[in-house]
Design an enzyme around this catalytic site. Sequence first.
Site, PDB file in Angstrom:
ATOM      1  N   GLY A  46      37.525  19.858-112.741  1.00  0.00           N
ATOM      2  CA  GLY A  46      37.968  20.938-111.926  1.00  0.00           C
ATOM      3  C   GLY A  46      38.288  20.615-110.531  1.00  0.00           C
ATOM      4  O   GLY A  46      37.712  19.388-110.400  1.00  0.00           O
ATOM      5  N   GLN A  51      38.776  21.646-101.761  1.00  0.00           N
ATOM      6  CA  GLN A  51      38.222  20.316-101.586  1.00  0.00           C
ATOM      7  C   GLN A  51      39.231  19.251-101.146  1.00  0.00           C
ATOM      8  O   GLN A  51      38.763  18.079-100.628  1.00  0.00           O
ATOM      9  CB  GLN A  51      37.690  19.827-103.067  1.00  0.00           C
ATOM     10  CG  GLN A  51      36.597  20.670-103.597  1.00  0.00           C
ATOM     11  CD  GLN A  51      36.297  20.300-104.921  1.00  0.00           C
ATOM     12  OE1 GLN A  51      36.841  20.886-105.655  1.00  0.00           O
ATOM     13  NE2 GLN A  51      35.557  19.506-105.308  1.00  0.00           N
ATOM     14  N   CYS A  92      29.724  17.309-108.830  1.00  0.00           N
ATOM     15  CA  CYS A  92      30.762  17.843-108.012  1.00  0.00           C
ATOM     16  C   CYS A  92      31.470  16.552-107.133  1.00  0.00           C
ATOM     17  O   CYS A  92      30.565  15.600-106.783  1.00  0.00           O
ATOM     18  CB  CYS A  92      30.222  18.568-106.929  1.00  0.00           C
ATOM     19  SG  CYS A  92      31.571  19.447-105.623  1.00  0.00           S
ATOM     20  N   LEU A  93      32.789  16.739-107.321  1.00  0.00           N
ATOM     21  CA  LEU A  93      33.637  15.399-106.812  1.00  0.00           C
ATOM     22  C   LEU A  93      33.287  15.385-105.306  1.00  0.00           C
ATOM     23  O   LEU A  93      33.613  14.350-104.512  1.00  0.00           O
ATOM     24  CB  LEU A  93      35.198  15.729-106.993  1.00  0.00           C
ATOM     25  CG  LEU A  93      35.705  15.444-108.425  1.00  0.00           C
ATOM     26  CD1 LEU A  93      36.846  15.797-108.737  1.00  0.00           C
ATOM     27  CD2 LEU A  93      35.157  14.084-108.945  1.00  0.00           C
ATOM     28  N   HIS A 134      32.151  27.551-110.601  1.00  0.00           N
ATOM     29  CA  HIS A 134      31.789  26.433-109.603  1.00  0.00           C
ATOM     30  C   HIS A 134      32.807  26.314-108.592  1.00  0.00           C
ATOM     31  O   HIS A 134      32.700  26.169-107.389  1.00  0.00           O
ATOM     32  CB  HIS A 134      31.551  24.950-110.340  1.00  0.00           C
ATOM     33  CG  HIS A 134      31.506  23.694-109.665  1.00  0.00           C
ATOM     34  ND1 HIS A 134      30.404  23.097-109.395  1.00  0.00           N
ATOM     35  CD2 HIS A 134      32.369  23.101-108.713  1.00  0.00           C
ATOM     36  CE1 HIS A 134      30.508  22.023-108.782  1.00  0.00           C
ATOM     37  NE2 HIS A 134      31.875  21.967-108.427  1.00  0.00           N
ATOM     38  N   GLU A 135      34.119  26.284-109.435  1.00  0.00           N
ATOM     39  CA  GLU A 135      35.380  26.263-108.394  1.00  0.00           C
ATOM     40  C   GLU A 135      35.531  27.480-107.411  1.00  0.00           C
ATOM     41  O   GLU A 135      35.958  27.401-106.110  1.00  0.00           O
ATOM     42  CB  GLU A 135      36.601  26.194-109.139  1.00  0.00           C
ATOM     43  CG  GLU A 135      36.597  25.046-110.276  1.00  0.00           C
ATOM     44  CD  GLU A 135      36.271  23.620-109.634  1.00  0.00           C
ATOM     45  OE1 GLU A 135      36.239  23.471-108.521  1.00  0.00           O
ATOM     46  OE2 GLU A 135      35.867  22.648-110.325  1.00  0.00           O
ATOM     47  N   HIS A 138      33.595  26.908-104.444  1.00  0.00           N
ATOM     48  CA  HIS A 138      34.403  26.435-103.413  1.00  0.00           C
ATOM     49  C   HIS A 138      35.266  26.954-102.602  1.00  0.00           C
ATOM     50  O   HIS A 138      35.338  26.765-101.455  1.00  0.00           O
ATOM     51  CB  HIS A 138      35.197  25.038-104.096  1.00  0.00           C
ATOM     52  CG  HIS A 138      34.318  23.835-104.427  1.00  0.00           C
ATOM     53  ND1 HIS A 138      33.757  23.089-103.617  1.00  0.00           N
ATOM     54  CD2 HIS A 138      34.369  23.225-105.763  1.00  0.00           C
ATOM     55  CE1 HIS A 138      33.243  22.084-104.325  1.00  0.00           C
ATOM     56  NE2 HIS A 138      33.508  22.251-105.628  1.00  0.00           N
TER      57      HIS A 138
END
Length: 168
Positions: A46, A51, A92-93, A134-135, A138
């Site tokens: 994702g 981000q 997480c990236l 999670h997204e 962000h």
Amino acid sequence: MALLEILEFPDPRLRTRAGPVTAVNDATRRLIDDLFETMYEARGIGLAATQVDVHQRLLVIDLSEDHSQPLVFINPQITVLDAELGEYDEGCLSVPGFYETINRPRRIEASALDRDGQPFTRELDGLLAICLQHEIDHLDGKLFVDYLSPLKRQRIRKKLEKSQRRRA
Ligand code: GNR
Ligand code: NI
């Protein structure tokens, strides 16, 4: 298409609350394509616009191994269908190399616009429900490390700051 730079914790830009997408147009679709390219290259499931330092309420997800199930959520909204929480080891990236167990509602209903600006609603569970939550965090300037104890969060922050200094 373009690869975009993914911001890393504790970059303060990750704390920006994204604003709604007001029109879904060709520029939006270019951004969506860049988000997918960036996510696939980074081997994530994702990616939220936040981000890559774009503060619009837009995110992409693909849980498939072969990039065959791209999902786009624009201006997403969720309602929790069931109070039951499930745990999952999240990564997480923007917090590379760290995985921690996080509890979230298991079953949600999501409404959003797709890449053509068409509204849709879906019931979600499993990893897709986890990833979407999670997204959306962000987009609200929130990271999974915010669910951890201050001590754990501080340890992760120090380690990432060190590796960012080594790279700079
Ligand atoms: O690639 C990712 N894996 C992942 C694993 C468990 C829970 C959430 C995620 S999302 C993450 C990519 C990312 O950072 N998206 O914001
Ligand atoms: Ni993330």
